[in-house]
Design an enzyme around this catalytic site. Structure first.
Site, PDB file in Angstrom:
ATOM      1  N   ARG A   1      50.256  10.169  -9.136  1.00 33.20           N
ATOM      2  CA  ARG A   1      50.379  10.131  -7.664  1.00 33.20           C
ATOM      3  C   ARG A   1      51.166   8.815  -7.412  1.00 33.20           C
ATOM      4  O   ARG A   1      51.880   8.872  -6.305  1.00 33.20           O
ATOM      5  CB  ARG A   1      49.091  10.127  -7.004  1.00 33.20           C
ATOM      6  CG  ARG A   1      48.966  10.313  -5.682  1.00 33.20           C
ATOM      7  CD  ARG A   1      47.733  10.210  -5.050  1.00 33.20           C
ATOM      8  NE  ARG A   1      46.990  11.549  -5.385  1.00 33.20           N
ATOM      9  CZ  ARG A   1      45.824  11.984  -6.122  1.00 33.20           C
ATOM     10  NH1 ARG A   1      45.264  10.973  -6.525  1.00 33.20           N
ATOM     11  NH2 ARG A   1      45.474  13.178  -6.139  1.00 33.20           N
TER      12      ARG A   1
ATOM     13  N   ARG B   1      50.959   4.305 -12.236  1.00 38.41           N
ATOM     14  CA  ARG B   1      49.529   4.494 -12.919  1.00 38.41           C
ATOM     15  C   ARG B   1      49.307   5.947 -12.833  1.00 38.41           C
ATOM     16  O   ARG B   1      50.043   6.808 -11.930  1.00 38.41           O
ATOM     17  CB  ARG B   1      48.410   3.902 -12.315  1.00 38.41           C
ATOM     18  CG  ARG B   1      48.135   3.967 -10.708  1.00 38.41           C
ATOM     19  CD  ARG B   1      47.350   3.029 -10.245  1.00 38.41           C
ATOM     20  NE  ARG B   1      46.954   3.095  -8.909  1.00 38.41           N
ATOM     21  CZ  ARG B   1      47.966   2.755  -7.871  1.00 38.41           C
ATOM     22  NH1 ARG B   1      48.827   2.121  -8.182  1.00 38.41           N
ATOM     23  NH2 ARG B   1      47.458   2.818  -6.715  1.00 38.41           N
TER      24      ARG B   1
ATOM     25  N   CYS C   1      30.637  16.710 -17.874  1.00 38.95           N
ATOM     26  CA  CYS C   1      29.967  15.644 -17.346  1.00 38.95           C
ATOM     27  C   CYS C   1      28.587  15.966 -17.937  1.00 38.95           C
ATOM     28  O   CYS C   1      27.893  17.007 -18.507  1.00 38.95           O
ATOM     29  CB  CYS C   1      29.995  15.842 -15.908  1.00 38.95           C
ATOM     30  SG  CYS C   1      31.389  15.620 -15.151  1.00 38.95           S
TER      31      CYS C   1
ATOM     32  N   CYS D   1      27.032  16.315 -10.092  1.00 40.53           N
ATOM     33  CA  CYS D   1      26.751  15.812  -8.909  1.00 40.53           C
ATOM     34  C   CYS D   1      27.225  16.896  -7.712  1.00 40.53           C
ATOM     35  O   CYS D   1      28.440  17.335  -7.688  1.00 40.53           O
ATOM     36  CB  CYS D   1      27.673  14.607  -8.750  1.00 40.53           C
ATOM     37  SG  CYS D   1      27.442  13.643 -10.170  1.00 40.53           S
TER      38      CYS D   1
ATOM     39  N   CYS E   1      30.613  16.595  -5.656  1.00 35.47           N
ATOM     40  CA  CYS E   1      31.694  16.360  -6.638  1.00 35.47           C
ATOM     41  C   CYS E   1      32.977  16.985  -6.179  1.00 35.47           C
ATOM     42  O   CYS E   1      33.078  18.246  -5.870  1.00 35.47           O
ATOM     43  CB  CYS E   1      31.474  16.723  -8.118  1.00 35.47           C
ATOM     44  SG  CYS E   1      33.000  16.312  -9.106  1.00 35.47           S
TER      45      CYS E   1
ATOM     46  N   ASP F   1      34.471  13.663   0.366  1.00 32.90           N
ATOM     47  CA  ASP F   1      35.565  14.561   0.124  1.00 32.90           C
ATOM     48  C   ASP F   1      35.378  16.059   1.114  1.00 32.90           C
ATOM     49  O   ASP F   1      34.031  16.355   1.187  1.00 32.90           O
ATOM     50  CB  ASP F   1      36.065  14.673  -0.989  1.00 32.90           C
ATOM     51  CG  ASP F   1      36.574  13.433  -1.650  1.00 32.90           C
ATOM     52  OD1 ASP F   1      37.683  12.809  -1.064  1.00 32.90           O
ATOM     53  OD2 ASP F   1      36.206  12.992  -2.676  1.00 32.90           O
TER      54      ASP F   1
ATOM     55  N   ASP G   1      40.253   9.477   0.483  1.00 37.62           N
ATOM     56  CA  ASP G   1      41.283  10.152  -0.288  1.00 37.62           C
ATOM     57  C   ASP G   1      41.900  11.194   0.614  1.00 37.62           C
ATOM     58  O   ASP G   1      41.105  12.076   0.909  1.00 37.62           O
ATOM     59  CB  ASP G   1      40.726  10.742  -1.479  1.00 37.62           C
ATOM     60  CG  ASP G   1      41.040   9.791  -2.824  1.00 37.62           C
ATOM     61  OD1 ASP G   1      42.115   9.403  -3.110  1.00 37.62           O
ATOM     62  OD2 ASP G   1      39.793   9.470  -3.624  1.00 37.62           O
TER      63      ASP G   1
ATOM     64  N   LYS H   1      45.073   7.143  -1.093  1.00 37.10           N
ATOM     65  CA  LYS H   1      44.030   6.612  -0.634  1.00 37.10           C
ATOM     66  C   LYS H   1      44.140   5.459   0.605  1.00 37.10           C
ATOM     67  O   LYS H   1      44.980   4.863   0.107  1.00 37.10           O
ATOM     68  CB  LYS H   1      43.084   5.880  -1.856  1.00 37.10           C
ATOM     69  CG  LYS H   1      41.692   5.610  -1.867  1.00 37.10           C
ATOM     70  CD  LYS H   1      41.288   4.797  -3.042  1.00 37.10           C
ATOM     71  CE  LYS H   1      41.142   5.518  -4.342  1.00 37.10           C
ATOM     72  NZ  LYS H   1      41.148   6.704  -4.454  1.00 37.10           N
TER      73      LYS H   1
HETATM   74  S1  SF4 Z   1      31.202  13.313  -9.825  1.00 38.47           S
HETATM   75 FE1  SF4 Z   1      32.064  14.948 -10.479  1.00 38.47          FE
HETATM   76  S2  SF4 Z   1      33.120  14.358 -12.372  1.00 38.47           S
HETATM   77 FE2  SF4 Z   1      31.905  12.780 -11.764  1.00 38.47          FE
HETATM   78  S3  SF4 Z   1      30.035  12.923 -13.318  1.00 38.47           S
HETATM   79 FE3  SF4 Z   1      29.521  13.909 -11.055  1.00 38.47          FE
HETATM   80  S4  SF4 Z   1      30.050  16.059 -11.582  1.00 38.47           S
HETATM   81 FE4  SF4 Z   1      31.083  14.826 -13.194  1.00 38.47          FE
END
Ligand code: SF4
Length: 333
Positions: free
Chosen positions: A68, A72, A81, A85, A88, A248, A285, A292
């Site tokens: 992007r 970097r 994972c 979350c 996420c 987000d 973002d 960002k």
């Molecule tokens: S935020 Fe998303 S990518 Fe990060 S650990 Fe949690 S589920 Fe996995």
């Protein structure tokens, strides 16, 4: 806590329930439970929500890599994972797909090697520290072999949610040139147990600088005193709070979003109370992969002397820029 009855709801939402042993032991804490246990409100999908909220795919020239900004790249080394979350922004893609296939990884590293303007490789996922120790060390060594890469950044939740994976051998392998930095994802002080403190101490003592990023989550950490406790704890553990992300536009994540004004008010309350070293930058973002940007709060306005600046107590003060004409009238020296 018995979480079996949450499994069915999670399956209905299409994002399976996953908690690590360390987080399962802390699910009786509301700020932890809100992040990992499914909620019926996930079935409400706002018209604003996006499958790829921050536009990873818009800037993806090869599989697993996002380019992007000129200097970097982001490399999604695995989509697995230790925890799922609920908020996420990659919840539509994380799961059990495992590591990037060798051919895709080789193509991504070739892409970096062919572009001297790329100075930094950000390893993310999923969670890059879910790779086996052997794979992580091998990947670090392959990136380090690219002469123009100065910095490898690891974005991970592992030091807190599965601290046992931060082994002495792994920390030793991070003592590299290019420099390896860790950016820890953590949202509430109650996530950080004694084992997590140990993992962070191993990293810091091993010479790995650690920054943190958090997501502002309605119902989990959207109060100044909760974030103050988190940021103070991180500083004590020698972790610098770096970013506070506005939540987000995630499908099924609308109940986690605060308004921007609420986020700014929290940051303004914190600025008057805790030292600047403890304050992250509040950012968003932009949807669609436009990057960002900081969200303030804004302390600067136009005024009779040029500017008006608001102090942490909310009082405005006039302020002037240097008078260049006056300076030109006096000979230097
Ligand atoms: S935020 Fe998303 S990518 Fe990060 S650990 Fe949690 S589920 Fe996995």
């Amino acid at each position: 806590m018995n979480i079996a009855h949450h499994q069915d709801l999670a399956e209905t939402t299409g994002f399976p329930l996953r908690v690590s042993a360390a987080m399962a032991a802390r699910l009786d804490m509301p700020g932890v439970a809100a992040q990992f246990l499914p909620d019926g409100r996930e079935l409400v999908v706002s018209d604003l929500a996006l499958v790829d909220p921050i536009g990873d795919e818009v800037h993806s020239p090869v599989k697993g890599l996002t380019h992007r900004y000129p200097d970097r790249v982001i490399l999604r080394a695995t989509l697995t994972c230790a925890v799922h979350c609920r908020f996420c922004f990659r919840r539509e893609v994380v799961g059990d797909a495992g590591p990037l296939a060798e051919a895709d990884l080789a193509a991504a590293l070739d892409y970096v090697a062919a572009r001297p303007a790329i100075r930094e490789v950000i390893l993310t996922g999923g969670d890059p520290l879910m790779l086996s120790e052997r794979r992580i060390i091998g990947l670090l060594e392959r990136i380090a072999a690219i002469p123009h890469v100065d910095l490898i950044r690891l974005h991970s939740r592992i030091p807190v949610v599965s601290p046992e994976r931060i082994t002495p051998a792994l920390v030793k392998a991070m003592d590299l040139r290019p420099a390896v930095w860790m950016v820890l994802h953590v949202n509430h002080a109650d996530e950080i147990g004694v084992e997590a403190e140990g993992a962070l101490a191993r990293l810091v003592k091993g010479g790995v600088p650690v920054l943190s990023q958090s997501v502002l989550l309605r119902g989990a950490n959207d109060a100044p005193e909760i974030l103050e406790a988190l940021f103070r704890k991180l500083l004590m553990l020698r972790v610098k709070p770096y970013y506070l992300h506005h939540a987000d536009l995630v499908r099924g994540g609308e109940h986690f979003r605060t308004t921007i004004a609420e986020g700014q008010a929290i940051m303004a309350a914190l600025r008057g109370k805790i030292s600047g070293t403890a304050l992250p930058q509040y950012v968003i973002d932009l949807p669609g992969g436009h990057g960002k940007v900081p969200l303030g709060p804004d302390y600067l306005a136009a005024g009779p002397k040029g500017h008006r600046i608001r102090d942490p107590q909310g009082v405005w003060h006039d302020y002037a820029d240097p008078d260049r004409g006056l300076l030109r009238a006096v000979k230097s020296g």
